[in-house]
Design a protein around this motif. Sequence first.
Motif, PDB file in Angstrom:
ATOM      1  N   GLY A 336      50.633  38.385  39.483  1.00  0.00           N
ATOM      2  CA  GLY A 336      49.846  39.058  38.457  1.00  0.00           C
ATOM      3  C   GLY A 336      49.879  38.318  37.135  1.00  0.00           C
ATOM      4  O   GLY A 336      48.847  38.150  36.479  1.00  0.00           O
ATOM      5  N   PHE A 337      51.058  37.854  36.745  1.00  0.00           N
ATOM      6  CA  PHE A 337      51.208  37.131  35.479  1.00  0.00           C
ATOM      7  C   PHE A 337      50.391  35.840  35.478  1.00  0.00           C
ATOM      8  O   PHE A 337      49.611  35.586  34.555  1.00  0.00           O
ATOM      9  N   ASP A 338      50.580  35.038  36.506  1.00  0.00           N
ATOM     10  CA  ASP A 338      49.960  33.714  36.507  1.00  0.00           C
ATOM     11  C   ASP A 338      48.490  33.740  36.894  1.00  0.00           C
ATOM     12  O   ASP A 338      47.706  32.911  36.433  1.00  0.00           O
ATOM     13  N   ALA A 339      48.115  34.703  37.727  1.00  0.00           N
ATOM     14  CA  ALA A 339      46.687  34.863  38.014  1.00  0.00           C
ATOM     15  C   ALA A 339      45.959  35.277  36.739  1.00  0.00           C
ATOM     16  O   ALA A 339      44.862  34.774  36.446  1.00  0.00           O
ATOM     17  N   GLY A 340      46.564  36.171  35.968  1.00  0.00           N
ATOM     18  CA  GLY A 340      45.956  36.565  34.702  1.00  0.00           C
ATOM     19  C   GLY A 340      45.852  35.401  33.734  1.00  0.00           C
ATOM     20  O   GLY A 340      44.820  35.206  33.083  1.00  0.00           O
ATOM     21  N   THR A 341      46.913  34.604  33.640  1.00  0.00           N
ATOM     22  CA  THR A 341      46.901  33.447  32.742  1.00  0.00           C
ATOM     23  C   THR A 341      45.826  32.439  33.153  1.00  0.00           C
ATOM     24  O   THR A 341      45.067  31.938  32.318  1.00  0.00           O
ATOM     25  N   GLY A 342      45.776  32.146  34.454  1.00  0.00           N
ATOM     26  CA  GLY A 342      44.783  31.190  34.931  1.00  0.00           C
ATOM     27  C   GLY A 342      43.367  31.698  34.802  1.00  0.00           C
ATOM     28  O   GLY A 342      42.470  30.970  34.347  1.00  0.00           O
ATOM     29  N   LEU A 343      43.142  32.960  35.170  1.00  0.00           N
ATOM     30  CA  LEU A 343      41.805  33.538  35.043  1.00  0.00           C
ATOM     31  C   LEU A 343      41.378  33.632  33.584  1.00  0.00           C
ATOM     32  O   LEU A 343      40.201  33.446  33.268  1.00  0.00           O
ATOM     33  N   GLY A 344      42.339  33.918  32.703  1.00  0.00           N
ATOM     34  CA  GLY A 344      42.013  33.966  31.282  1.00  0.00           C
ATOM     35  C   GLY A 344      41.512  32.623  30.781  1.00  0.00           C
ATOM     36  O   GLY A 344      40.549  32.542  30.016  1.00  0.00           O
ATOM     37  N   SER A 345      42.166  31.556  31.237  1.00  0.00           N
ATOM     38  CA  SER A 345      41.743  30.210  30.843  1.00  0.00           C
ATOM     39  C   SER A 345      40.347  29.883  31.373  1.00  0.00           C
ATOM     40  O   SER A 345      39.477  29.400  30.639  1.00  0.00           O
ATOM     41  N   ILE A 346      40.123  30.162  32.660  1.00  0.00           N
ATOM     42  CA  ILE A 346      38.821  29.856  33.265  1.00  0.00           C
ATOM     43  C   ILE A 346      37.722  30.734  32.674  1.00  0.00           C
ATOM     44  O   ILE A 346      36.631  30.254  32.319  1.00  0.00           O
ATOM     45  N   LEU A 347      38.011  32.031  32.534  1.00  0.00           N
ATOM     46  CA  LEU A 347      37.002  32.983  32.068  1.00  0.00           C
ATOM     47  C   LEU A 347      36.556  32.694  30.648  1.00  0.00           C
ATOM     48  O   LEU A 347      35.351  32.644  30.350  1.00  0.00           O
ATOM     49  N   ILE A 348      37.511  32.482  29.755  1.00  0.00           N
ATOM     50  CA  ILE A 348      37.122  32.268  28.370  1.00  0.00           C
ATOM     51  C   ILE A 348      36.429  30.919  28.200  1.00  0.00           C
ATOM     52  O   ILE A 348      35.515  30.774  27.383  1.00  0.00           O
ATOM     53  N   GLY A 349      36.841  29.907  28.988  1.00  0.00           N
ATOM     54  CA  GLY A 349      36.162  28.623  28.917  1.00  0.00           C
ATOM     55  C   GLY A 349      34.716  28.714  29.380  1.00  0.00           C
ATOM     56  O   GLY A 349      33.800  28.181  28.745  1.00  0.00           O
ATOM     57  N   ALA A 350      34.489  29.428  30.484  1.00  0.00           N
ATOM     58  CA  ALA A 350      33.137  29.563  31.025  1.00  0.00           C
ATOM     59  C   ALA A 350      32.241  30.387  30.103  1.00  0.00           C
ATOM     60  O   ALA A 350      31.092  30.013  29.828  1.00  0.00           O
ATOM     61  N   ILE A 351      32.761  31.514  29.602  1.00  0.00           N
ATOM     62  CA  ILE A 351      31.950  32.373  28.722  1.00  0.00           C
ATOM     63  C   ILE A 351      31.677  31.698  27.391  1.00  0.00           C
ATOM     64  O   ILE A 351      30.570  31.780  26.848  1.00  0.00           O
ATOM     65  N   ALA A 352      32.698  30.994  26.874  1.00  0.00           N
ATOM     66  CA  ALA A 352      32.503  30.298  25.600  1.00  0.00           C
ATOM     67  C   ALA A 352      31.464  29.187  25.726  1.00  0.00           C
ATOM     68  O   ALA A 352      30.689  28.942  24.790  1.00  0.00           O
ATOM     69  N   THR A 353      31.450  28.515  26.879  1.00  0.00           N
ATOM     70  CA  THR A 353      30.455  27.462  27.086  1.00  0.00           C
ATOM     71  C   THR A 353      29.041  28.047  27.131  1.00  0.00           C
ATOM     72  O   THR A 353      28.085  27.471  26.589  1.00  0.00           O
TER      73      THR A 353
END
Length: 381
Positions: A336-353
Amino acid sequence: MKSLNNSVLREPGMPLLVIMTVLSFSGFAALLPVAPMWAIEGGADAGGAGLVNGILMLFTVLTQLLVPSALRRFGWEPVLVTGMILLGLPTAGFFLSNSLGSILFFSALRGLGFGVITVTGSALVAELVDPMRRGQAIGIYGLAIAGPQIIFISGGPWLAETVGFGLIFAVGLLPLLGVVPAYLLGKKAERVPKSEGKPPYGQLVRPVVLLLAVTLAGGALISFMAQMTSSAGLSTIALLVLTVTTAVSRWRFGGLADTYGASRFTWPLVVTTVAGMSLLGWAVSDPDSTIVAPLLIGAALVGISYGGLQNLTLVLAFQAVKREHYGSASASWNVGFDAGTGLGSILIGAIATAFSFSTAVLLVGAVSLLTVPVALRGRHS
């Protein structure tokens, strides 16, 4: 509180666990905000940079699922030592290239090691310390994790830009020094008992969902604070605020959990996450002029919830299972911790782009809002 914490540190194996944790998380934390910067240095866009920590966490999570069975089959010593080597040694590859492909490859290898260290570290807390003081022990373990994060997550981007990326890559090799304490700790730990029946994963859903949502927010901020603010100095201060409040919160909530129970504090912290991400979304709405006050207040609020929920959800996870399933509880929590961390990185990068960092931050905060009913469900337990 001080004498209780000292007694926890005197538990057999706890000093070795703290040393191993500091060395491993120093290597991990140093590269967490800097590896995406190294990818951008090599020509990657925000989406590509977001993949760096996403791949790291993907391989971390895949490894975490295998660690409980590996501990039962091979024992603590070889598993711990292998984890430290895999986390540290591949960092040398960052000296060789800043191409996105090579960064993703070495990040994946580091994820294998980090998956081992995270599951074994938190499982050892439950193994070494009496359940009545487990919250305090988790707090001390959290400080060993958060200390390096305060230094390297907040200061890493600044050091990379002013001193050079090489210094950060050297710090990333520190887990190799942790091989010795890992070996000694492995010899002290008792053999993991054979599992009787399947772990009660259904009882772990609530803490894991709450953890995933808050680490989605934390992972997003750690990966992209340097890119979403208008100055390197301001992003450094904001990351420092985030990591310091995380450390203090994770430590102090341990004693509160032992005294009052963990569940009653979860829903206020989820609301705190939502408030913090809302302020941060407002603060970075203008990419050329970050609004300082809401940025720092928002970082502090997210830090409080990020640290507090890390402690409380781990306490809840261990409360839900018997000793033979501590490894599975630890694995589930870390997934849960690391999936959240990884998804947070991917999600914010994709949405910000596609849109903006402000939009990305607000959407991640909305995910935490959706978990309020989950937090409220166990508030009286």
